[in-house]
Design an enzyme around this catalytic site. Structure first.
Site, PDB file in Angstrom:
ATOM      1  N   ASP A   2       0.860  -1.182   0.000  1.00 49.81           N
ATOM      2  CA  ASP A   2       0.000   0.000   0.000  1.00 49.81           C
ATOM      3  C   ASP A   2       0.898   1.234   0.000  1.00 49.81           C
ATOM      4  OD1 ASP A   2      -2.128   1.685   0.116  1.00 49.81           O
ATOM      5  OD2 ASP A   2      -2.895   0.975   2.033  1.00 49.81           O
ATOM      6  N   ALA A   3       1.182   1.731  -1.198  1.00 53.09           N
ATOM      7  CA  ALA A   3       2.099   2.856  -1.346  1.00 53.09           C
ATOM      8  C   ALA A   3       1.416   4.107  -1.891  1.00 53.09           C
ATOM      9  CB  ALA A   3       3.258   2.478  -2.266  1.00 53.09           C
ATOM     10  N   LYS A   4       0.340   3.930  -2.665  1.00 58.82           N
ATOM     11  CA  LYS A   4      -0.447   5.031  -3.239  1.00 58.82           C
ATOM     12  C   LYS A   4       0.445   6.019  -3.998  1.00 58.82           C
ATOM     13  CE  LYS A   4      -4.014   4.777   0.360  1.00 58.82           C
ATOM     14  NZ  LYS A   4      -3.357   3.839   1.321  1.00 58.82           N
ATOM     15  N   ARG A   5       1.416   5.507  -4.731  1.00 58.86           N
ATOM     16  CA  ARG A   5       2.354   6.375  -5.432  1.00 58.86           C
ATOM     17  C   ARG A   5       1.690   7.095  -6.610  1.00 58.86           C
ATOM     18  NH1 ARG A   5       5.693   7.311  -1.491  1.00 58.86           N
ATOM     19  NH2 ARG A   5       7.194   5.670  -1.057  1.00 58.86           N
TER      20      ARG A   5
END
Length: 257
Positions: A86-89
């Site tokens: 879960d990085a939401k880059r």
């Protein structure tokens, strides 16, 4: 094997759609207690997990040691369980290329969450990786999702339908990476009818108060997974991680029965 196929097989093998969130918060014992905490969490819950979801923010908050801990964790994960980072880059394409290389090649995660609001070229570097997946933020579980994601456009579509159009474009281009979406359970009843039957990563169960009924009623065939983080790792009761994970897995399965 494509990511979606692997995830589907894991769900069928375990009978579970539970995604175990990993959001470590160092307590009085400090950062050096975190690796043992995470090892216990993995060891006790992996049999009930369709996927694991470490949230990179919690590791970054621990500084360079936190990044080391995340790397060590990725190297020790059970091979049977897909890992969603879960990085939401979100960045321009050239930068995204290096994020993709870091996550998929070096940490060898199976999927990653992306913020798609810079447009298609910002997710494109992630779309050529065999056996991998991405989850695009579509309708998140927080109240602020109403500020943009659920707004109605002049043509009658919701803004999040522009996100699903990016996924449809990737499918049309026959890209190697599977595309799914993040859809918060707190908003599922209002948006599921407009979501394609692609894999969903569903936060919002447990501490955020989401209801499984709308998701189960949609009768989707895609390998959706429902995330629980605090409800397993930080429930504040006397039960083990295994007992909590088993209860959540059973609760999700019962909703789908």
């Amino acid at each position: 094997m494509r990511y979606t196929e692997r995830l589907q097989q894991r769900i069928e093998r375990t009978g579970s759609r539970l995604c175990v969130g990993m959001d470590p918060r160092p307590g009085g014992d400090g950062v050096e207690a975190v690796p043992d905490f995470l090892k216990r969490l993995v060891d006790e819950t992996w049999e009930y997990a369709a996927a694991f979801k470490p949230n990179i923010a919690y590791f970054e908050a621990m500084g360079l040691r936190g990044i080391e801990i995340l790397g060590e964790l990725m190297g020790a994960m059970p091979k049977e369980v897909p890992v969603i980072l879960d990085a939401k880059r979100s960045d321009i394409g050239e930068t995204q290329k290096y994020y993709a290389q870091g996550y998929f090649e070096h940490w060898k995660v199976d999927a990653v969450t992306l913020n798609p609001f810079l447009g298609y070229d910002s997710i494109e570097p992630f779309l050529s990786w065999e056996g991998k997946g991405v989850y695009l933020l579509a309708v998140t579980s927080n109240p602020g999702s109403a500020d943009f994601q659920q707004q109605i456009l002049a043509d009658g579509r919701s803004v999040f339908e522009l996100v699903t159009a990016l996924g449809a474009r990737s499918v049309a281009e026959s890209n190697a990476t599977d595309v799914g979406y993040v859809v918060g359970l707190t908003h599922a009843a209002e948006v599921l009818a407009k979501m394609p039957d692609a894999p969903l990563l569903v936060p919002g169960l447990g501490a955020q108060g989401g209801d499984l009924a709308a998701l189960a009623a949609a009768k989707r065939t895609a390998p959706d997974v429902i995330n629980v983080s605090r409800g397993i790792a930080y429930a504040g009761d006397e039960r083990s991680f295994a007992q909590r994970a088993a209860e959540w897995a059973e609760k999700i399965a019962a909703a789908y029965a």
